[in-house]
Motif scaffolding. Sequence first.
Motif, short mmCIF file in Angstrom:
data_model
loop_
_atom_site.label_atom_id
_atom_site.label_comp_id
_atom_site.label_asym_id
_atom_site.label_seq_id
_atom_site.Cartn_x
_atom_site.Cartn_y
_atom_site.Cartn_z
N ALA A 182 -2.27 -12.83 -6.47
CA ALA A 182 -3.35 -12.75 -7.45
C ALA A 182 -2.88 -12.04 -8.72
O ALA A 182 -1.99 -11.19 -8.68
N ASP A 183 -3.50 -12.42 -9.85
CA ASP A 183 -3.22 -11.74 -11.11
C ASP A 183 -3.54 -10.25 -10.99
O ASP A 183 -4.45 -9.85 -10.24
N PHE A 184 -2.80 -9.43 -11.72
CA PHE A 184 -3.07 -8.00 -11.69
C PHE A 184 -2.71 -7.40 -13.03
O PHE A 184 -2.09 -8.05 -13.88
N THR A 185 -3.10 -6.17 -13.23
CA THR A 185 -2.85 -5.47 -14.48
C THR A 185 -2.10 -4.17 -14.20
O THR A 185 -2.11 -3.65 -13.08
N ILE A 186 -1.47 -3.65 -15.24
CA ILE A 186 -0.79 -2.37 -15.18
C ILE A 186 -1.62 -1.36 -15.96
O ILE A 186 -1.91 -1.57 -17.15
N ASN A 187 -2.03 -0.29 -15.30
CA ASN A 187 -2.85 0.73 -15.95
C ASN A 187 -2.09 2.05 -15.99
O ASN A 187 -1.39 2.41 -15.04
N ARG A 188 -2.24 2.75 -17.12
CA ARG A 188 -1.60 4.07 -17.25
C ARG A 188 -2.63 5.15 -16.92
O ARG A 188 -3.76 5.10 -17.41
N PHE A 219 -0.69 -0.23 -10.35
CA PHE A 219 -0.80 -1.69 -10.33
C PHE A 219 -0.96 -2.13 -8.87
O PHE A 219 -0.50 -1.46 -7.95
N GLU A 220 -1.63 -3.25 -8.69
CA GLU A 220 -1.81 -3.78 -7.34
C GLU A 220 -2.22 -5.25 -7.41
O GLU A 220 -3.18 -5.60 -8.09
N SER A 221 -1.49 -6.08 -6.72
CA SER A 221 -1.85 -7.48 -6.56
C SER A 221 -2.29 -7.69 -5.11
O SER A 221 -2.29 -6.74 -4.31
N SER A 222 -2.66 -8.88 -4.77
CA SER A 222 -3.05 -9.20 -3.40
C SER A 222 -2.64 -10.63 -3.08
O SER A 222 -2.43 -11.44 -3.99
N ASP A 223 -2.51 -10.91 -1.82
CA ASP A 223 -2.13 -12.25 -1.39
C ASP A 223 -2.87 -12.53 -0.08
O ASP A 223 -2.70 -11.81 0.91
N GLY A 224 -3.70 -13.57 -0.09
CA GLY A 224 -4.57 -13.83 1.04
C GLY A 224 -3.89 -14.43 2.25
O GLY A 224 -4.48 -14.44 3.33
N LEU A 225 -2.66 -14.94 2.10
CA LEU A 225 -1.99 -15.58 3.24
C LEU A 225 -0.86 -14.70 3.79
O LEU A 225 -1.04 -13.98 4.76
N SER A 226 0.29 -14.79 3.16
CA SER A 226 1.45 -14.08 3.71
C SER A 226 1.42 -12.59 3.43
O SER A 226 2.01 -11.80 4.15
N GLY A 227 0.72 -12.18 2.37
CA GLY A 227 0.68 -10.77 2.01
C GLY A 227 1.79 -10.40 1.03
O GLY A 227 2.81 -11.08 0.94
N ILE A 228 1.60 -9.30 0.32
CA ILE A 228 2.60 -8.83 -0.64
C ILE A 228 3.79 -8.23 0.10
O ILE A 228 3.64 -7.40 0.99
N ASP A 229 4.97 -8.68 -0.27
CA ASP A 229 6.19 -8.15 0.36
C ASP A 229 6.75 -6.97 -0.43
O ASP A 229 7.07 -5.93 0.14
N HIS A 230 6.87 -7.12 -1.74
CA HIS A 230 7.41 -6.04 -2.57
C HIS A 230 7.10 -6.29 -4.04
O HIS A 230 6.63 -7.37 -4.40
N TYR A 231 7.36 -5.28 -4.84
CA TYR A 231 7.24 -5.38 -6.28
C TYR A 231 8.61 -5.11 -6.91
O TYR A 231 9.46 -4.46 -6.30
N GLU A 232 8.79 -5.63 -8.11
CA GLU A 232 9.98 -5.32 -8.89
C GLU A 232 9.54 -4.90 -10.29
O GLU A 232 8.53 -5.40 -10.80
#
Length: 614
Positions: A273-279, A294-307
Amino acid sequence: MAKIYKIALTFLLFGLLPTSVHAATLFFSPSSGEYAVGKTLSVSLYISSADQAMNAASGVISFPSDKLEVSSLSKTGSIFSLWVQEPSFSNSAGTINFEGIVLNPGFTGSSGKAITITFKAKAAGNALLSFSSGSVLANDGQGTNILSGSGNARFDLGNAITNIPEASIPSTISGAISVPKISSPTHPDSNEWYSNGNPVFKWNLPTGVTEVRLVLSKKAGTSPQIKYAPPIAEKALTEIDDGVWYLNVQFKTAQSLSKISSFKFNIDTTKPADFTINRYDNDDATNPRPLLMFESSDGLSGIDHYEMKIGGGDWFKIESENDGKSYKLPPQKFGTHEVLVKATDKAGNSISTSAKIILKPASIQKPTIKEVISPKMRIGETITIKGVITKETEDEKAVKTVAVVADIFNIKDDDSSGQISEFVEGVDERLIKTTESPIDESGNFDVKIDSLKIGTYNIQIYGKDERGMVSDASSDIAIEVTDNKPFYAQFVGWVSDAISRGFNGLINLVANGWQSVIVGAFGAALIYWLARRAIPFLIMKAQRTAYIVGEYKLNKRLLRSNQKAQFEIKILYDDLQKELILFKKIKQHRKLHPEEKYFKEKLEKYLKLLKTFR
């Protein structure tokens, strides 16, 4: 008395006006799926409050205790920083309770994680998760409940299937037919998620099999209905929808049917899902390590990592458990930095977003260079730059200055060694390395630099506070690194080498016969005379030449500095004149304020002072 009535009437009128109500929701992710009895499933509770900041939420979740039991509750990645009541559950009552608080400024977003629940499937059937009660309170100082709705989750629990990646059923029926052993070159691991919606499957084809039966289903063990005769040993599927699937395969011979073999595979072709970066540290714009969330979400496999990537730097990995929490950036200099964050799900799908982070310079004084030891150094030597900097800052919020940082750039301009200035203009500057030196109680520092190759370098020295922020202005100096030996020392080496070769020649002459001794003696006498007379003369000339070249370079630097100073004085003079003309125009329309009058007199004073330098 009339004033009191007026205030009361105003209060009643505003009390009758409709107020703007923002909506918040509670929901589960994933909200559906199929799971085998005996297996575990993880479900996260999320809060959506995109229009208004919320600062607290609570609720009671109900689940069928005959089909599910809670194994654990996790607060990892939760937006809640305080818990009024620690998350708890009762497997006998089939309930889960939570109540948490988000500190000011609260949470605003579409998917703020509250808790993660891990269930174990106990029995086959449909399991419904729902909210018995719930509330989401706005961060408005009044605790307004802005919860407008809550979602359910429904899971289909089936009979246990073991060893899904390959056939788990006994390999033969009455010793007649082998069970299909299914494999997939495109989706080999049944526990992993794949973004490829075109899976390929293969299986062994024993002798005697006359027909292969297949069916694609959401359940393992579904009776295959599609028949292939003659039998096939491979099947490619195309454009399969996202989700958890089972390919069910069965063999047929002239006598009987084999047991059904099921292969599980998981497809997720949808980006997170779209997400935003907040300070979250906007109250301190000088913080060199900004706090981002920041935080995204994924309804199927799920979030693995961020870069994350900052400016022109390299991507670096951030584990998924850091989402929804404040993340502290590595130390940054003042200025505008573009921060990119990429969320990747467990199938490899990714989505990126960016934000511009502005860091203001702290009130750190510029270092003052007092002495430079060996501005012209040779390979293997060390240059020492001595100076002083004010430890205390003018800003009450700022912290003390604790060190100086030296950035070392390689430049092509080799006529500026030893020059101390605000800026040293070089061509094709390239950062070589950065070094840091602490300061003592009086603010004194010694920066030592070594291991530089031949060339000219620009060194920029900044002040640094205990947070890691550096000053907005630097003191610069250019240094030159030369060969190990000066010219005259190299010349002496050349002459010494010539003398050595001369003596070797003399020895050769003596070896050729006594008749050559006289010639050799004459040669030795000539070489001795050269060593006594010519060498000191040549050394003196070389030193004189080096002195003249140094004087020429110094005069050239002084001339260039004078021209640059005159140019900058002219610019400043013109700017002051423009400001005074502006005050004159203002005075034509109105009387100058005392502050403006004082500032005008100061400008006139400075303008007169600058005239003496023109």
